[in-house]
Design an enzyme around this catalytic site. Structure first.
Site, PDB file in Angstrom:
ATOM      1  N   TYR A   1       0.834  -1.212   0.000  1.00 17.04           N
ATOM      2  CA  TYR A   1       0.000   0.000   0.000  1.00 17.04           C
ATOM      3  C   TYR A   1       0.872   1.266   0.000  1.00 17.04           C
ATOM      4  O   TYR A   1       0.508   2.268  -0.610  1.00 17.04           O
ATOM      5  CB  TYR A   1      -0.992  -0.002   1.172  1.00 17.04           C
ATOM      6  CG  TYR A   1      -2.193  -0.870   0.859  1.00 17.04           C
ATOM      7  CD1 TYR A   1      -3.288  -0.366   0.173  1.00 17.04           C
ATOM      8  CD2 TYR A   1      -2.195  -2.224   1.181  1.00 17.04           C
ATOM      9  CE1 TYR A   1      -4.361  -1.171  -0.158  1.00 17.04           C
ATOM     10  CE2 TYR A   1      -3.259  -3.041   0.848  1.00 17.04           C
ATOM     11  CZ  TYR A   1      -4.351  -2.509   0.178  1.00 17.04           C
ATOM     12  OH  TYR A   1      -5.408  -3.314  -0.172  1.00 17.04           O
TER      13      TYR A   1
ATOM     14  N   HIS B   1     -15.152   3.030  -1.204  1.00 15.46           N
ATOM     15  CA  HIS B   1     -14.142   2.041  -0.804  1.00 15.46           C
ATOM     16  C   HIS B   1     -13.012   2.635   0.030  1.00 15.46           C
ATOM     17  O   HIS B   1     -11.966   1.993   0.176  1.00 15.46           O
ATOM     18  CB  HIS B   1     -13.578   1.332  -2.050  1.00 15.46           C
ATOM     19  CG  HIS B   1     -14.581   0.428  -2.719  1.00 15.46           C
ATOM     20  ND1 HIS B   1     -14.389  -0.116  -3.969  1.00 15.46           N
ATOM     21  CD2 HIS B   1     -15.782  -0.043  -2.291  1.00 15.46           C
ATOM     22  CE1 HIS B   1     -15.445  -0.868  -4.289  1.00 15.46           C
ATOM     23  NE2 HIS B   1     -16.297  -0.831  -3.281  1.00 15.46           N
TER      24      HIS B   1
ATOM     25  N   CYS C   1     -10.051   0.272  18.971  1.00 12.67           N
ATOM     26  CA  CYS C   1      -9.204   0.789  20.050  1.00 12.67           C
ATOM     27  C   CYS C   1      -9.898   0.581  21.398  1.00 12.67           C
ATOM     28  O   CYS C   1     -11.089   0.858  21.532  1.00 12.67           O
ATOM     29  CB  CYS C   1      -8.926   2.269  19.811  1.00 12.67           C
ATOM     30  SG  CYS C   1      -7.790   2.943  21.032  1.00 12.67           S
TER      31      CYS C   1
ATOM     32  N   CYS D   1      -7.735   6.144  20.653  1.00 10.44           N
ATOM     33  CA  CYS D   1      -6.525   6.772  20.115  1.00 10.44           C
ATOM     34  C   CYS D   1      -6.785   7.229  18.679  1.00 10.44           C
ATOM     35  O   CYS D   1      -7.500   6.567  17.942  1.00 10.44           O
ATOM     36  CB  CYS D   1      -5.369   5.773  20.122  1.00 10.44           C
ATOM     37  SG  CYS D   1      -5.051   5.069  21.746  1.00 10.44           S
TER      38      CYS D   1
ATOM     39  N   THR E   1     -15.412   1.097 -14.814  1.00  9.74           N
ATOM     40  CA  THR E   1     -15.548   0.010 -13.831  1.00  9.74           C
ATOM     41  C   THR E   1     -15.922  -1.288 -14.540  1.00  9.74           C
ATOM     42  O   THR E   1     -16.692  -1.270 -15.503  1.00  9.74           O
ATOM     43  CB  THR E   1     -16.576   0.334 -12.722  1.00  9.74           C
ATOM     44  OG1 THR E   1     -16.638  -0.784 -11.817  1.00  9.74           O
ATOM     45  CG2 THR E   1     -17.971   0.615 -13.253  1.00  9.74           C
ATOM     46  N   SER E   2     -15.371  -2.404 -14.031  1.00  5.11           N
ATOM     47  CA  SER E   2     -15.701  -3.713 -14.599  1.00  5.11           C
ATOM     48  C   SER E   2     -17.089  -4.159 -14.163  1.00  5.11           C
ATOM     49  O   SER E   2     -17.648  -5.090 -14.729  1.00  5.11           O
ATOM     50  CB  SER E   2     -14.666  -4.746 -14.140  1.00  5.11           C
ATOM     51  OG  SER E   2     -14.656  -4.805 -12.720  1.00  5.11           O
TER      52      SER E   2
HETATM   53  P1  OAD Z   1     -11.494  -2.999 -12.400  1.00  3.74           P
HETATM   54  O1  OAD Z   1     -10.019  -3.126 -12.528  1.00  3.74           O
HETATM   55  O2  OAD Z   1     -12.257  -4.205 -12.015  1.00  3.74           O
HETATM   56  O3  OAD Z   1     -12.086  -2.474 -13.768  1.00  3.74           O
HETATM   57  C1  OAD Z   1     -11.516  -1.382 -14.434  1.00  3.74           C
HETATM   58  C2  OAD Z   1     -12.339  -1.128 -15.672  1.00  3.74           C
HETATM   59  O4  OAD Z   1     -11.830   0.063 -16.284  1.00  3.74           O
HETATM   60  C3  OAD Z   1     -12.268  -2.233 -16.720  1.00  3.74           C
HETATM   61  O5  OAD Z   1     -13.579  -2.566 -17.129  1.00  3.74           O
HETATM   62  C4  OAD Z   1     -11.476  -1.606 -17.875  1.00  3.74           C
HETATM   63  O6  OAD Z   1     -11.930  -2.054 -19.148  1.00  3.74           O
HETATM   64  C5  OAD Z   1     -11.793  -0.132 -17.696  1.00  3.74           C
HETATM   65  N1  OAD Z   1     -10.770   0.802 -18.197  1.00  3.74           N
HETATM   66  C6  OAD Z   1      -9.443   0.610 -18.348  1.00  3.74           C
HETATM   67  N2  OAD Z   1      -8.855   1.727 -18.781  1.00  3.74           N
HETATM   68  C7  OAD Z   1      -9.825   2.663 -18.918  1.00  3.74           C
HETATM   69  C8  OAD Z   1      -9.862   4.026 -19.304  1.00  3.74           C
HETATM   70  N3  OAD Z   1      -8.738   4.674 -19.638  1.00  3.74           N
HETATM   71  N4  OAD Z   1     -11.048   4.676 -19.315  1.00  3.74           N
HETATM   72  C9  OAD Z   1     -12.186   4.033 -18.963  1.00  3.74           C
HETATM   73  N5  OAD Z   1     -12.227   2.746 -18.581  1.00  3.74           N
HETATM   74  C10 OAD Z   1     -11.063   2.063 -18.546  1.00  3.74           C
HETATM   75  O7  OAD Z   1     -11.748  -1.782 -11.389  1.00  3.74           O
HETATM   76  P2  OAD Z   1     -13.069  -1.461 -10.549  1.00  3.74           P
HETATM   77  O8  OAD Z   1     -14.283  -1.774 -11.334  1.00  3.74           O
HETATM   78  O9  OAD Z   1     -12.900  -0.099 -10.012  1.00  3.74           O
HETATM   79  O10 OAD Z   1     -11.617  -2.397  -4.465  1.00  3.74           O
HETATM   80  O11 OAD Z   1     -12.940  -2.510  -9.376  1.00  3.74           O
HETATM   81  C11 OAD Z   1     -13.816  -2.448  -8.290  1.00  3.74           C
HETATM   82  C12 OAD Z   1     -13.078  -2.665  -6.995  1.00  3.74           C
HETATM   83  O12 OAD Z   1     -12.318  -3.877  -7.059  1.00  3.74           O
HETATM   84  C13 OAD Z   1     -12.044  -1.600  -6.682  1.00  3.74           C
HETATM   85  O13 OAD Z   1     -12.599  -0.468  -6.042  1.00  3.74           O
HETATM   86  C14 OAD Z   1     -11.079  -2.308  -5.784  1.00  3.74           C
HETATM   87  C15 OAD Z   1     -11.033  -3.667  -6.458  1.00  3.74           C
HETATM   88  O14 OAD Z   1     -10.719  -4.732  -5.616  1.00  3.74           O
HETATM   89  C16 OAD Z   1     -10.996  -1.694  -3.453  1.00  3.74           C
HETATM   90  O15 OAD Z   1      -9.987  -1.047  -3.604  1.00  3.74           O
HETATM   91  C17 OAD Z   1     -11.666  -1.807  -2.154  1.00  3.74           C
END
Ligand code: OAD
Length: 254
Positions: free
Chosen positions: A76, A129, A141, A147, A202-203
């Site tokens: 991280y 998230h 805590c 804290c 988002t996927s």
């Molecule tokens: P993903 O990695 O699952 O999906 C990313 C999406 O962005 C995919 O569908 C890609 O095709 C698309 N993509 C890639 N480049 C792009 C661009 N330049 N413009 C637009 N789209 C693009 O990410 P999330 O859907 O955000 O959890 O995943 C959801 C959660 O899973 C995240 O918030 C994270 C992860 O585990 C936490 O961090 C808690």
């Protein structure tokens, strides 16, 4: 549903722009793809996604952190540095500009743990998230008053509370954990009441965030997906623009 190619279908773009112009309320659901053009890796893209290289069970779960806190902390810390080096892209800026020019009409609901919407000047952002730049305690805590993680954590990998020894962890939601209830409630309210929802980068693989697009569609909203690839929630959309956030958003929100 209309699908537009890289050079976007102009009729679809015109219809989306008209829907946005006439909307009292625009919701924007963003995922990792929103920040991809700022240089922050996504999770599920086939070759470059973080979950193609690392096991989320090791790095994004409380069990993984307890098993190897130092490894998780270091991962991280590296991602945090990447976020601090990154700058908002043209997509973040287009959203923020539109929101400032149309006060009270746009809410961004983000799954991203970076701060790029905020640094672009986006006024109303709901973070589902968490925040990778912030700390919270691993265990509740036991002190009263509790804290303060930002005040009593002393440097280490991970930092530890100087009063009670509790470990600090990144303030992000891990697999198996609840989303912050107030943020989720606001996101559901926004989805149920918006006229247009833009779903960007988002996927659609992670719930409950993925369910917000369906909620908006069922409430009568025009759902627009911006993504260069298929997503699990394309079926919720009236329009799918096959392109990136930095290409599509300036065009839709000009
Ligand atoms: P993903 O990695 O699952 O999906 C990313 C999406 O962005 C995919 O569908 C890609 O095709 C698309 N993509 C890639 N480049 C792009 C661009 N330049 N413009 C637009 N789209 C693009 O990410 P999330 O859907 O955000 O959890 O995943 C959801 C959660 O899973 C995240 O918030 C994270 C992860 O585990 C936490 O961090 C808690």
């Amino acid at each position: 549903m209309s699908a537009a190619g890289a050079a976007f279908d102009t009729e679809a773009v015109q219809r989306i722009r008209a829907a946005i112009a006439g909307a009292r309320s625009v919701a924007v659901l963003t995922g990792a793809g929103m920040s991809a053009e700022s240089g922050i890796p996504t999770f599920r893209d086939a070759l470059t996604g973080l979950w193609a290289k690392f096991d989320p069970q090791d790095l994004a779960s409380i069990e993984g952190f307890r098993a190897d806190p130092q490894r998780v902390w270091d991962w991280y810390a590296e991602r945090r540095q990447g976020v601090c080096r990154a700058e908002p892209n043209a997509g973040h800026r287009a959203l923020a500009r539109w929101a400032r020019e149309h006060p009270g009409r746009m809410c961004v609901v983000t799954q991203n743990v970076d701060d790029l919407h905020q640094r672009a000047g986006q006024p109303d952002v709901v973070r589902l998230h968490g925040d990778i730049l912030w700390l919270q305690w691993l265990d509740e805590c036991i002190e009263r008053p509790a804290c303060d993680a930002t005040a009593t954590a002393v440097p280490g990998r991970p930092p530890r509370c100087k009063r009670c020894g509790n470990l600090a962890r990144p303030a992000v939601v891990w697999f198996g954990e609840m989303l912050p209830p107030a943020a989720l409630e606001r996101a559901e309210q926004v989805a149920a009441s918006c006229d247009v929802m833009l779903v960007v980068g988002t996927s659609g693989a992670v719930w409950p965030a993925a369910g917000l697009a369906g909620r908006a569609r069922r409430a009568g909203s025009t759902v627009v997906i911006v993504n260069p690839h298929d997503s699990d929630i394309d079926g919720e959309a009236r329009f799918v623009l096959r392109g990136t956030a930095a290409q599509a958003l300036p065009l839709l929100l000009a």
